[in-house]
Design an enzyme around this catalytic site. Structure first.
Site, PDB file in Angstrom:
ATOM      1  N   ASP A  53       9.563  45.979  42.182  1.00  0.00           N
ATOM      2  CA  ASP A  53       8.952  44.712  42.437  1.00  0.00           C
ATOM      3  C   ASP A  53       9.732  43.491  42.926  1.00  0.00           C
ATOM      4  O   ASP A  53      10.698  43.019  42.338  1.00  0.00           O
ATOM      5  CB  ASP A  53       8.339  44.422  41.243  1.00  0.00           C
ATOM      6  CG  ASP A  53       7.390  45.278  40.569  1.00  0.00           C
ATOM      7  OD1 ASP A  53       8.012  46.480  40.459  1.00  0.00           O
ATOM      8  OD2 ASP A  53       6.527  45.108  39.706  1.00  0.00           O
ATOM      9  N   GLU A  76       4.153  43.443  44.535  1.00  0.00           N
ATOM     10  CA  GLU A  76       2.917  42.583  43.464  1.00  0.00           C
ATOM     11  C   GLU A  76       3.417  41.310  43.196  1.00  0.00           C
ATOM     12  O   GLU A  76       2.476  40.583  42.714  1.00  0.00           O
ATOM     13  CB  GLU A  76       2.452  43.753  42.541  1.00  0.00           C
ATOM     14  CG  GLU A  76       3.504  43.682  41.546  1.00  0.00           C
ATOM     15  CD  GLU A  76       3.188  43.662  39.830  1.00  0.00           C
ATOM     16  OE1 GLU A  76       1.814  43.652  40.016  1.00  0.00           O
ATOM     17  OE2 GLU A  76       3.842  43.779  38.981  1.00  0.00           O
ATOM     18  N   HIS A 118      10.150  45.993  35.542  1.00  0.00           N
ATOM     19  CA  HIS A 118      10.997  45.179  36.192  1.00  0.00           C
ATOM     20  C   HIS A 118      12.546  45.243  35.909  1.00  0.00           C
ATOM     21  O   HIS A 118      13.455  44.364  36.061  1.00  0.00           O
ATOM     22  CB  HIS A 118      10.690  43.547  36.037  1.00  0.00           C
ATOM     23  CG  HIS A 118       9.370  42.963  36.928  1.00  0.00           C
ATOM     24  ND1 HIS A 118       9.271  41.872  37.071  1.00  0.00           N
ATOM     25  CD2 HIS A 118       8.595  43.788  37.321  1.00  0.00           C
ATOM     26  CE1 HIS A 118       8.073  41.755  37.738  1.00  0.00           C
ATOM     27  NE2 HIS A 118       7.845  42.958  38.095  1.00  0.00           N
ATOM     28  N   HIS A 141      -1.043  42.635  39.779  1.00  0.00           N
ATOM     29  CA  HIS A 141      -1.175  41.529  40.438  1.00  0.00           C
ATOM     30  C   HIS A 141      -1.548  41.598  41.865  1.00  0.00           C
ATOM     31  O   HIS A 141      -1.337  40.594  42.703  1.00  0.00           O
ATOM     32  CB  HIS A 141       0.169  40.707  40.170  1.00  0.00           C
ATOM     33  CG  HIS A 141       0.698  40.221  39.148  1.00  0.00           C
ATOM     34  ND1 HIS A 141      -0.124  39.554  38.294  1.00  0.00           N
ATOM     35  CD2 HIS A 141       1.936  40.593  38.280  1.00  0.00           C
ATOM     36  CE1 HIS A 141       0.315  39.432  36.924  1.00  0.00           C
ATOM     37  NE2 HIS A 141       1.662  40.039  37.034  1.00  0.00           N
TER      38      HIS A 141
HETATM   39 FE   FE2 Z   1       5.678  43.389  38.860  1.00  0.00          FE
HETATM   40 FE   FE2 Z   2       2.996  44.744  37.456  1.00  0.00          FE
END
Ligand code: FE2
Ligand code: FE2
Length: 271
Positions: free
Chosen positions: A8, A39, A180, A68
């Site tokens: 991400d 995202e 993350h 997201h």
């Molecule tokens: Fe994310």
């Molecule tokens: Fe996510």
């Protein structure tokens, strides 16, 4: 085949680092195919058409999303004209865009990519495991595709590991996103699928999962929201994995983490 996947991308810092490091990572590793999760690319929430174009121009072949996906409302519209942009495949029927796609590499090989979202501590979407079966039935590894990449976007490590085992032997790479934080469990599962629970984000790690620390701390310590979440602006670490697959079977021969820039200790594949 040589594949790269990056986790991400969070906000401006993440975008800047990804765009800066991708060219020499590509020169160094010569991937046939590059996927990045976008995202959180636009201010930490969602992606715009402009950002999407910069990632594709920089050499990403496919951009995956997650919970997201549609945080920037324009994505509901432009996703229909960007076949390289994937939202979770197990959203309800009628959701704009697509969750899986078959893409051709420069050397003419076919790569199936799917974005699947977990349900544990997340939205109650359609069954992610049935979604995997549906997509693999339509395009099996070794018959319809030379490589298959699954971005498993989920909160729970258990659900991501279960997806790895469900796909083992039928997919080249199952890579976790959403949390993350890079995990140290990159491995080749018993039947030949490369796996990691979380690729890690491309973002500033002096943060709370990419966000400026102040607001998350306020919410944790006082249980009261003090304002908006904003992405942290320090130098980002680009995090992902590199994978080599067998040309005959499409299964994995090697997987290694990639981390470069920012605060985390750098690591590069030795293959
Ligand atoms: Fe994310
Ligand atoms: Fe996510």
């Amino acid at each position: 085949m040589r594949l790269m996947f990056f986790g991400d991308v969070v906000g401006r810092a993440g975008r800047k680092a990804f765009l800066r490091h991708l060219p020499h990572l590509k020169a160094r590793f010569s991937p046939d195919f590059v996927v990045v999760n976008g995202e959180n690319a636009a201010g930490g929430f969602g992606i715009t058409e402009e950002i999407c174009a910069t990632f594709l121009d920089a050499g990403a072949d496919v951009i995956t999303l997650g919970n997201h996906a549609f945080a920037q409302r324009e994505a509901l519209v432009f996703i229909e004209r960007v076949p390289q942009l994937l939202r979770p495949v197990n959203y309800p029927p009628g959701t704009p865009g697509r969750g899986a796609g078959l893409y051709e590499t420069a050397s003419g090989r076919q790569v199936l990519v799917m974005n699947i979202m977990g349900r544990v501590m997340m939205e109650p979407l359609d069954d992610p495991f049935q979604a995997l079966e549906r997509e693999l039935e339509a395009c099996p590894l070794g018959i319809g595709a030379d490589a298959v990449i699954v971005d498993m976007h989920a909160e729970a490590t258990s659900e991501k590991m279960a997806m790895g085992h469900a796909a083992d032997g039928r997919v080249s790479l199952v890579v976790g996103t959403h949390t993350h934080i890079p995990t140290a469990d990159h491995q080749i599962l018993p039947h030949g699928t490369a796996y990691i629970t979380d690729a890690g984000m491309c973002g500033d790690y002096d943060s709370v999962i990419g966000m400026d620390k102040a607001e998350p701390l306020t919410r944790f310590q006082r249980r009261i929201s003090g304002g908006r979440m904003e992405p942290a602006e320090g130098e980002a670490t680009v995090c992902g994995v590199a994978v080599v697959t067998d040309d005959q079977t499409g299964l994995a021969l090697n997987i290694a983490p990639v981390r470069i820039g920012g605060r985390l200790q750098p690591v590069e594949p030795d293959f």
